[in-house]
Design an enzyme around this catalytic site. Sequence first.
Site, PDB file in Angstrom:
ATOM      1  N   ARG A 238       0.704  -1.185  -0.078  1.00 50.89           N
ATOM      2  CA  ARG A 238      -0.101  -0.167  -0.112  1.00 50.89           C
ATOM      3  C   ARG A 238       1.094   1.362  -0.196  1.00 50.89           C
ATOM      4  O   ARG A 238       1.903   1.251   0.662  1.00 50.89           O
ATOM      5  CB  ARG A 238      -0.907   0.041   1.276  1.00 50.89           C
ATOM      6  CG  ARG A 238      -2.080  -0.682   1.095  1.00 50.89           C
ATOM      7  CD  ARG A 238      -3.100  -0.474  -0.018  1.00 50.89           C
ATOM      8  NE  ARG A 238      -4.299  -1.205   0.138  1.00 50.89           N
ATOM      9  CZ  ARG A 238      -4.727  -2.083  -0.791  1.00 50.89           C
ATOM     10  NH1 ARG A 238      -3.686  -2.838  -1.570  1.00 50.89           N
ATOM     11  NH2 ARG A 238      -5.946  -2.879  -0.618  1.00 50.89           N
ATOM     12  N   GLU A 267      -2.969   8.383  -3.756  1.00 54.70           N
ATOM     13  CA  GLU A 267      -3.139   7.425  -5.136  1.00 54.70           C
ATOM     14  C   GLU A 267      -4.699   7.780  -5.554  1.00 54.70           C
ATOM     15  O   GLU A 267      -5.615   8.060  -4.866  1.00 54.70           O
ATOM     16  CB  GLU A 267      -3.175   5.822  -4.603  1.00 54.70           C
ATOM     17  CG  GLU A 267      -3.303   5.256  -5.769  1.00 54.70           C
ATOM     18  CD  GLU A 267      -3.022   3.506  -5.454  1.00 54.70           C
ATOM     19  OE1 GLU A 267      -2.100   3.481  -4.819  1.00 54.70           O
ATOM     20  OE2 GLU A 267      -3.811   2.762  -6.129  1.00 54.70           O
ATOM     21  N   HIS A 286      -1.164   1.180 -10.156  1.00 56.45           N
ATOM     22  CA  HIS A 286      -1.755   0.030  -9.367  1.00 56.45           C
ATOM     23  C   HIS A 286      -2.406  -1.105 -10.323  1.00 56.45           C
ATOM     24  O   HIS A 286      -3.563  -1.489 -10.405  1.00 56.45           O
ATOM     25  CB  HIS A 286      -3.003   0.511  -8.694  1.00 56.45           C
ATOM     26  CG  HIS A 286      -3.331  -0.203  -7.332  1.00 56.45           C
ATOM     27  ND1 HIS A 286      -3.701   0.320  -6.231  1.00 56.45           N
ATOM     28  CD2 HIS A 286      -3.244  -1.531  -7.209  1.00 56.45           C
ATOM     29  CE1 HIS A 286      -3.586  -0.541  -5.254  1.00 56.45           C
ATOM     30  NE2 HIS A 286      -3.677  -1.647  -5.706  1.00 56.45           N
TER      31      HIS A 286
END
Length: 325
Positions: A238, A267, A286
């Site tokens: 993460r 993000e 991602h």
Amino acid sequence: MRVRAERLLILPTAEQLAGTRYAEARRGPTEAVTQTGGAVVGTDGSPHGDGDATALVLLTPIPVEDVRAALKANPQIDWVQFPFAGIEAYVPLVRSRPEITWTSAKGTYAPPVAEHALMLTLALLRHLPERVTATSWGQCRGKSLDGARAVVLGGGGIAQEYIRLLKAWDVHVTAVRRRADDVPGADVTVTTDRFDEVLPGADVVMLAAAATDQTRGIVGARQLELMDDDAVLVNVGRGVLVDTDAVTAALAAGKIRSYGTDVTDPEPLPDGHPLWAEPRCLITPHTADTPEMCIPLLDARIRRNLAARAEGRELEGLVDVEGGY
């Protein structure tokens, strides 16, 4: 012995998924629950079903309040399946409903994510971030994984698969995890409180831990200072595991060789952020586990858990309520 016929609520609804890459994802759970003597409910398009669902399966991330509303509308629900491994946004809800069995996708996406982590690792060691934008021949540089030393933060499926892949190069691996249990494949396993201790001397530091109160910001200015100047940092866990300002400064100052990450904080990383212009940083958006990769893997997990429920067996991916993952 079969102990129940499941009444399964699948969210988002078919109407909400229509036209998306996830539209086909409903077919697998629908077939599986039918095969175990149950049925899908809420097919009239209601976002909360018809009130008699016994289980809830999420196929994509949905707002916490929508999950809460579905549980309120269907008080019989005693199992919820998440479609992802990182459940940090849902932890307060999970902890408030201890009577429900919560399962996540942890471990499900290990092969593609570990593969992505390995790709980032090799790219950084071979200076590919600089080479892809080069317009001249440049220097002859690069480092091999063969016989390298790696520190892997995390002990779950992704970490274990990444370690398995590293062993093709005879890499010495130190795994770092919350519990003291040995991580399969690792040469050494230490607990998270010893993370700083094992950073010096590592050629590769790879992060695959969940985002918890204990891991947020676990790589900051101090940890980057402890790492060797020639070390590479890879993050597929993460974004919040890494202090973005600290890693940006460390790269600019040459404190570490390079940084490869599939996740950022914030993000998405905003346009114009200094990391985009950093020649020794490789960012992927991602994409370590795309829908094309994930849907079949999640489908298989859901099918196995539906069969386990029907037969009264323990489910896969049980959420660690205390740990928050």
